[in-house]
Design an enzyme around this catalytic site. Structure first.
Site, PDB file in Angstrom:
ATOM      1  N   LYS A 201      -6.554 -12.432   5.510  1.00 39.20           N
ATOM      2  CA  LYS A 201      -5.503 -13.078   4.726  1.00 39.20           C
ATOM      3  C   LYS A 201      -4.161 -12.741   5.347  1.00 39.20           C
ATOM      4  CE  LYS A 201      -3.405 -13.200   0.155  1.00 39.20           C
ATOM      5  NZ  LYS A 201      -3.558 -12.905  -1.277  1.00 39.20           N
ATOM      6  N   LYS A 254      -7.762 -17.345   4.911  1.00 32.61           N
ATOM      7  CA  LYS A 254      -6.618 -17.846   4.175  1.00 32.61           C
ATOM      8  C   LYS A 254      -5.310 -17.579   4.877  1.00 32.61           C
ATOM      9  CE  LYS A 254      -4.636 -16.901  -0.289  1.00 32.61           C
ATOM     10  NZ  LYS A 254      -4.700 -16.058  -1.432  1.00 32.61           N
TER      11      LYS A 254
END
Ligand code: PBG
Length: 328
Positions: A201, A254
């Site tokens: 992330k 992400k």
């Protein structure tokens, strides 16, 4: 063989032909729809930067569950927006916390059976300062403490599993949290609850609209000391390796569109089921273009999702889940 013996256009000649040779497919069952749960009853408050996305009270969320189930969507990802926040984010692990209550309400719906109900685990929606863990301050300098935060995240995960979450998805980016969450889940008797780790992330500008939706913008500083530097692909692979070693069952990448190369590299290297999160900013920027008539909504939406599948994601968390399922 080269042109004119080979004419690649031959296989593009009709819709049926194109369908036959299509390499990548989109299906509603591979889409996950995020829900933002808030207090109250009958609340359905649109997020200004995310047209068609709402803060929902539990009763309204149950209606979404039914809509998603009938569209054949694969799962839901739950976030909570509590009325009260504190330094530690204690609302995150409260047994009557906003997501815990939402989970119980959702799980009562007979439609919920066809959906995988995933609980996001993070503290930023619950802390008064908006960071994803415990903050210590020393004058102008602040630190988000790793190990004490991990303990609270593990407690949160166990509480969410006990409330009925099918999958636990830590999105905080503290080191060692997957192992701690695995231990806490096992101790709570939740041996069979899988962990979907936001393994890679990045600290991204594309989370901006989410922070309005979840009321989780940091009150000072930013998240660059715990979320990853957008320049680093090899480091992303190390994050994933560690999470696998700690017991992650699935991976979540992400953001999606600005990091398709990272998704592809992860797909080539690792065999775990892997999803990608088409984040709020990706959604908002497409919508902004739709509103101006600059992009064809359905085609651009489906193309954006297809690109993420082609990069190697098995499933996609997306605010377009319902619209895409309707279009497919
Ligand atoms: C919580 C969390 C965030 C998102 C998912 N979980 C925000 C952040 O890290 O700042 C972003 C999702 C989106 O932008 O749609 N840590």
């Amino acid at each position: 063989m080269e042109f004119p013996a080979t004419r690649l256009r031959r296989l593009r000649s009709s819709a049926a032909m194109r369908s036959l040779v299509r390499e990548t497919h989109l299906e509603p069952s591979a889409l996950i729809y995020p829900l933002f749960l808030c207090e109250g009853e009958g609340v359905r408050r649109e997020i200004s930067s995310m047209p068609g996305v709402f803060n929902l009270s539990s009763d309204e969320a149950v209606k979404e569950v039914e809509a998603c189930a009938s569209l054949g969507i694969g799962g839901l990802l739950l976030f909570g927006i509590p009325d009260e926040k504190d330094e530690q984010g204690s609302g995150a692990w409260a047994s009557d916390g906003i997501v815990q209550r939402g989970l119980r309400a959702i799980k009562k719906s007979s439609q919920a059976e066809s959906l995988v109900v995933i609980a996001d685990v993070c503290l930023c929606e619950y802390t008064s300062h908006g960071h994803c863990g415990i903050v210590t301050r020393d004058g102008d300098h602040f630190d988000v403490e790793n190990d004490s935060s991990v303990a609270l995240l593990a407690k949160t995960a166990a509480s969410l599993a006990e409330a009925g979450a099918d999958v636990i998805a830590p999105s905080d980016m503290m080191d060692g949290r997957v192992a701690a969450i695995r231990t806490a889940l096992d101790e709570a008797g939740k041996h069979n609850t899988p962990i979907l780790s936001y393994a890679s992330k990045f600290a991204s500008a594309f989370y901006g609209p989410f922070r309005e939706a979840a009321d989780s913008a940091p009150q000072f500083g930013d998240r660059r000391t715990y979320q990853m530097d957008g320049a680093n692909l090899r480091e992303a692979m190390r994050e994933i390796e560690q999470d696998i070693a700690e017991g992650a069952d699935m991976l979540l990448m992400k953001p999606a569109m600005p990091y398709l190369d990272v998704i592809r590299e992860a797909r080539n290297r690792f065999d775990l089921p892997m999803g990608a999160y088409q984040v709020s900013g990706e959604y908002s920027m497409l919508h902004a273009a739709f509103q101006r008539g600059w992009l064809e909504p359905e085609r651009a939406m489906l193309e954006s999702l297809l690109s993420i599948r082609r990069a190697g994601a098995d499933f996609i968390v997306t605010y377009f889940a319902k619209d895409a399922a309707k279009a497919l």
